[in-house]
Design a protein around this motif. Structure first.
Motif, PDB file in Angstrom:
ATOM      1  N   LYS A   1       0.859  -1.185   0.000  1.00 30.83           N
ATOM      2  CA  LYS A   1       0.000   0.000   0.000  1.00 30.83           C
ATOM      3  C   LYS A   1       0.892   1.231   0.000  1.00 30.83           C
ATOM      4  CE  LYS A   1      -3.744   2.224   2.574  1.00 30.83           C
ATOM      5  NZ  LYS A   1      -4.535   2.480   1.366  1.00 30.83           N
ATOM      6  N   ALA A   2       0.513   2.240  -0.791  1.00 32.64           N
ATOM      7  CA  ALA A   2       1.348   3.435  -0.920  1.00 32.64           C
ATOM      8  C   ALA A   2       0.542   4.687  -0.619  1.00 32.64           C
ATOM      9  CB  ALA A   2       1.929   3.516  -2.331  1.00 32.64           C
ATOM     10  N   ASP A   3       1.252   5.734  -0.178  1.00 31.94           N
ATOM     11  CA  ASP A   3       0.633   7.040   0.034  1.00 31.94           C
ATOM     12  C   ASP A   3       0.605   7.840  -1.268  1.00 31.94           C
ATOM     13  OD1 ASP A   3       0.511   6.613   2.906  1.00 31.94           O
ATOM     14  OD2 ASP A   3       2.682   6.971   2.913  1.00 31.94           O
ATOM     15  N   VAL A   4       1.645   7.627  -2.092  1.00 31.03           N
ATOM     16  CA  VAL A   4       1.798   8.377  -3.341  1.00 31.03           C
ATOM     17  C   VAL A   4       2.188   7.409  -4.455  1.00 31.03           C
ATOM     18  CG1 VAL A   4       3.026  10.253  -4.522  1.00 31.03           C
ATOM     19  CG2 VAL A   4       2.592  10.404  -2.047  1.00 31.03           C
ATOM     20  N   ILE A   5       1.560   7.551  -5.612  1.00 30.39           N
ATOM     21  CA  ILE A   5       1.927   6.756  -6.782  1.00 30.39           C
ATOM     22  C   ILE A   5       2.288   7.730  -7.900  1.00 30.39           C
ATOM     23  CG2 ILE A   5       1.186   5.039  -8.488  1.00 30.39           C
ATOM     24  CD1 ILE A   5      -0.894   4.142  -6.332  1.00 30.39           C
ATOM     25  N   ILE A   6       3.534   7.668  -8.338  1.00 28.57           N
ATOM     26  CA  ILE A   6       4.014   8.536  -9.413  1.00 28.57           C
ATOM     27  C   ILE A   6       4.150   7.700 -10.678  1.00 28.57           C
ATOM     28  CG2 ILE A   6       5.891  10.023 -10.218  1.00 28.57           C
ATOM     29  CD1 ILE A   6       6.508  10.612  -7.252  1.00 28.57           C
TER      30      ILE A   6
ATOM     31  N   TRP B   1      -2.131  10.390  -6.751  1.00 22.52           N
ATOM     32  CA  TRP B   1      -1.566   9.957  -8.031  1.00 22.52           C
ATOM     33  C   TRP B   1      -0.959  11.150  -8.762  1.00 22.52           C
ATOM     34  CZ3 TRP B   1      -1.953   4.979 -10.483  1.00 22.52           C
ATOM     35  CH2 TRP B   1      -2.566   4.001  -9.694  1.00 22.52           C
ATOM     36  N   ILE B   2       0.296  10.969  -9.186  1.00 21.53           N
ATOM     37  CA  ILE B   2       0.990  11.980  -9.991  1.00 21.53           C
ATOM     38  C   ILE B   2       1.276  11.351 -11.349  1.00 21.53           C
ATOM     39  CG2 ILE B   2       2.954  13.552 -10.156  1.00 21.53           C
ATOM     40  CD1 ILE B   2       1.412  13.994  -7.577  1.00 21.53           C
ATOM     41  N   PHE B   3       0.706  11.891 -12.407  1.00 25.40           N
ATOM     42  CA  PHE B   3       0.950  11.397 -13.766  1.00 25.40           C
ATOM     43  C   PHE B   3       1.873  12.386 -14.471  1.00 25.40           C
ATOM     44  CE2 PHE B   3      -3.336  10.048 -12.557  1.00 25.40           C
ATOM     45  CZ  PHE B   3      -3.285   8.674 -12.788  1.00 25.40           C
ATOM     46  N   THR B   4       2.985  11.903 -15.018  1.00 24.58           N
ATOM     47  CA  THR B   4       3.887  12.827 -15.693  1.00 24.58           C
ATOM     48  C   THR B   4       4.470  12.221 -16.957  1.00 24.58           C
ATOM     49  OG1 THR B   4       5.804  14.277 -15.388  1.00 24.58           O
ATOM     50  CG2 THR B   4       5.911  12.115 -14.340  1.00 24.58           C
TER      51      THR B   4
END
Length: 644
Positions: free
Chosen positions: A221-226, A395-398
């Motif tokens: 489990k993650a707090d942030v997914i990049i 979620w960070i999409f780049t």
């Protein structure tokens, strides 16, 4: 000055770590936007032009946040680069300690059980395979990670790795006699403990697809997914939500079952017979599709008695194998595993063969020796949106290419991303002085049967002016092969043809040659970084529209039409614009690079939608005159001579 601003400043820790580092305003702004997204728990779509430095721009705020972070890259190569090159630099510069781990799919790790099985097998191997297995055995005694990427002498694509790695289907799990020494289990344990976990899109989507929702089985489990190279995610996700059964899977099952037969079930000759029967059945199924390599609609199968007959035969053979394996399964865990695989493959083949209704697309693809039957979801947006909500992560999409005409609708709608902030930062490169966009007059129409032959007459003078040093990118393998034949006697430069050697070897050869012309299709349009004068020209044959005959695209377009939408402007055109932007992005990779972009498709100026493509091209100088191209390269030549 904030902690992030200080870190990226000319006097900060990054500048002290990287020789020649220069602060870039877009990089600092992107890092601050990501930090804000994490602290405010807001999703973010972030487009960062080539040269922004987006990797460090997301790594620094992610690490400083103290959050559990998963970073997903588009390919395993980028994953290795991020973990082995970028993270060590950040670790040296940043003062916050952190634990990082690298995790790949199971097929990337040595399976010592299967290696020993293969070495002790009753089947013989060719001299090449036997030598390779011997090298793998020697390496197995030295490796600490079991990551097959360490074995430089044996390509990851080499089929021999099947003998020394596992799949979901043939892994024995906790029943494996060497489970405690399993490299995959160790890697997953490290992943659970890490604060920064580097994965790839395939693993991210595999984790999603095997459960009803959320993390927990493959990934922690993650707090942030990049998600880096996020423009690739929708296609990868679509593949993992579907089902595919190929003749290779059938052959692998039969082969593995025969290995187990010779170990533990030689008193069951019927088992050997049905294994060999399925091996032949898989080959007959491929032959029934003919010699052409293509992707086609399911109705091609339904309208062909030869194919339906071969498919029915394979299903019957698979059922008979499952029956024999069920009887043999009490003899060993290996035979029990084969039985479960046979049952699962039979069920999947049954699901694919049945009419799925309107939410699924059935199609097939033929390869040189195999065929794959698939069922793909018509739309993944709702499923992916649920996945995001269930994960409860930011979620960070780049990527460098997420927007079309400075809007993110195409990307967001494809994945069902809602309530996300978005931002974009242009490349810091000075395209006006570093590059030239050449679009000659008199180009043939793309539907002209002699299109490739005709554009070669425009291309040759450019290659002569550039002295090779070019990527010639195509939208089809057929056009690539034709161009390779036509150019063979027209230019005095090495021609490197995609498929003639592994991609990495071709790129190394291109960089070392200093005057080569590399001809490539889709895999060279993105994820390739050649800096300096070795790549001074990118030539694109056609605007990269996906083939309208592709069965998945065809079905999705038809579904959009039924809803009263315009599939060309909503789907095909935006996807082609993003693909073109990726291709163009190969040209200028550094502040000192100079080069010419040539696009050979007259639709740029002769179709109303051409303006959307033109707007996606960086602010280069533009010309339709070959003399200006020649002058540009003469200036580059003079500058290079002055510097030397």
């Amino acid at each position: 000055m904030t902690e992030l601003e200080l870190f990226f400043s000319g006097e900060g820790d990054l500048a002290k770590t990287i020789k020649g580092y220069r602060p870039r305003e877009p990089q600092i702004e992107m890092a601050k936007a990501i930090a804000t997204a994490i602290t405010s728990h807001r999703h973010l779509i972030a487009e960062a032009g080539t040269g922004t430095g987006k990797t460090f721009a997301y790594l620094a705020p992610a690490i400083l946040s103290g959050s559990k972070v998963i970073i997903s890259t588009g390919t395993k190569n980028l994953q290795d680069q991020l973990f082995n090159k970028d993270l060590p630099v950040i670790r040296k510069a940043i003062r916050t300690p952190f634990m990082a781990a690298l995790l790949k799919g199971r097929g990337n790790y040595l399976c010592t059980y299967r290696l020993e099985n293969s070495l002790n097998s009753a089947f013989g191997f060719s001299k090449e395979d036997a030598d390779a297995l011997s090298k793998i055995k020697s390496w197995a005694k030295r490796t600490k990670t079991g990551d097959i990427a360490e074995m430089a002498g044996i390509a990851e694509a080499n089929p021999v790795w099947y003998q020394a790695t596992s799949t979901v289907e043939n892994c024995l799990g906790q029943d494996c006699p060497v489970y405690t020494d399993c490299f995959l289990v160790k890697a997953r344990k490290e992943a659970q403990e890490a604060e920064i976990l580097v994965v790839n899109h395939h693993l991210l989507c595999a984790d999603w697809s095997i459960r009803d929702g959320g993390f927990g089985e493959l990934l922690p489990k993650a707090d942030v997914i990049i998600v880096d190279e996020a423009h690739q995610l929708a296609d990868t996700a679509s593949n993992f939500l579907g089902i595919s059964v190929g003749s290779k899977q059938l052959n692998d099952l039969a082969s593995d079952a025969l290995v187990e037969y010779f170990k533990d079930a030689t008193d069951m000759p019927a088992l050997r017979a049905v294994c060999e029967e399925l091996e032949h059945g898989g080959k007959d199924l491929r032959l029934a599709f003919g010699i052409e390599l293509k992707r086609g609609e399911w109705r091609d199968i339904e309208d062909n008695p030869k194919i339906t007959g071969a498919l029915a035969d394979v299903q019957a053979q698979l059922q008979r194998l499952a029956e024999q394996l069920e009887l043999a399964s009490v003899k060993s865990k290996g035979l029990e595993s084969c039985f479960k695989r046979a049952e699962e493959l039979a069920q999947q083949l049954k699901i694919i063969s049945e009419d799925p209704g309107g939410k699924w697309i059935r199609w097939y693809e033929t390869h040189r020796k195999t065929v794959t039957l698939s069922r793909t979801p018509l739309d993944i947006a709702a499923e992916f949106r649920n996945f995001m909500q269930f994960s409860k992560a930011v979620w960070i999409f780049t990527s460098a290419t997420l927007s079309v005409a400075q809007r993110f609708d195409h990307f967001a709608n494809g994945l069902g991303v809602v309530n996300a902030d978005n931002a974009r930062w242009d490349s810091p490169f000075d395209y006006a002085s570093q590059s030239l966009f050449y679009h000659p007059k008199g180009l043939p129409k793309p539907d002209n049967p002699d299109f490739t032959a005709l554009i070669i007459e425009f291309v040759v003078p450019v290659l002569q002016a550039s002295r090779g040093r070019a990527f010639f990118l195509f939208t089809s393998h057929r056009a690539l092969k034709e161009a390779a034949e036509l150019l063979a006697d027209r230019v005095p430069y090495p021609l490197l043809i995609q498929g003639s050697r592994p991609k990495g070897a071709l790129l190394d050869q291109f960089k070392n040659a200093d005057n080569a012309v590399l001809l490539g299709t889709s895999s060279f349009w993105e994820g390739v970084d050649v800096r300096g004068e070795a790549l001074s020209c990118v030539i694109i044959d056609k605007l990269p529209f996906a083939s309208p005959g592709d069965p998945v695209l065809k079905a999705r377009m038809e579904a959009m039409r039924k809803l009263g939408r315009n599939p060309f402007f909503e789907y095909q055109l935006p996807a082609a614009v993003i693909a073109l932007r990726q291709g163009i992005g190969r040209l200028i990779r550094d502040v000192t690079d100079r080069g010419v972009l040539m696009v050979c498709d007259p639709r740029l100026l002769k179709r109303s939608y051409g303006q959307m493509f033109l707007d996606s091209v960086p602010a280069m100088q533009r010309t339709r005159d070959i003399a200006e191209v020649q002058a540009f390269f003469e200036q580059q030549k003079s500058t290079s001579q002055e510097m030397t």
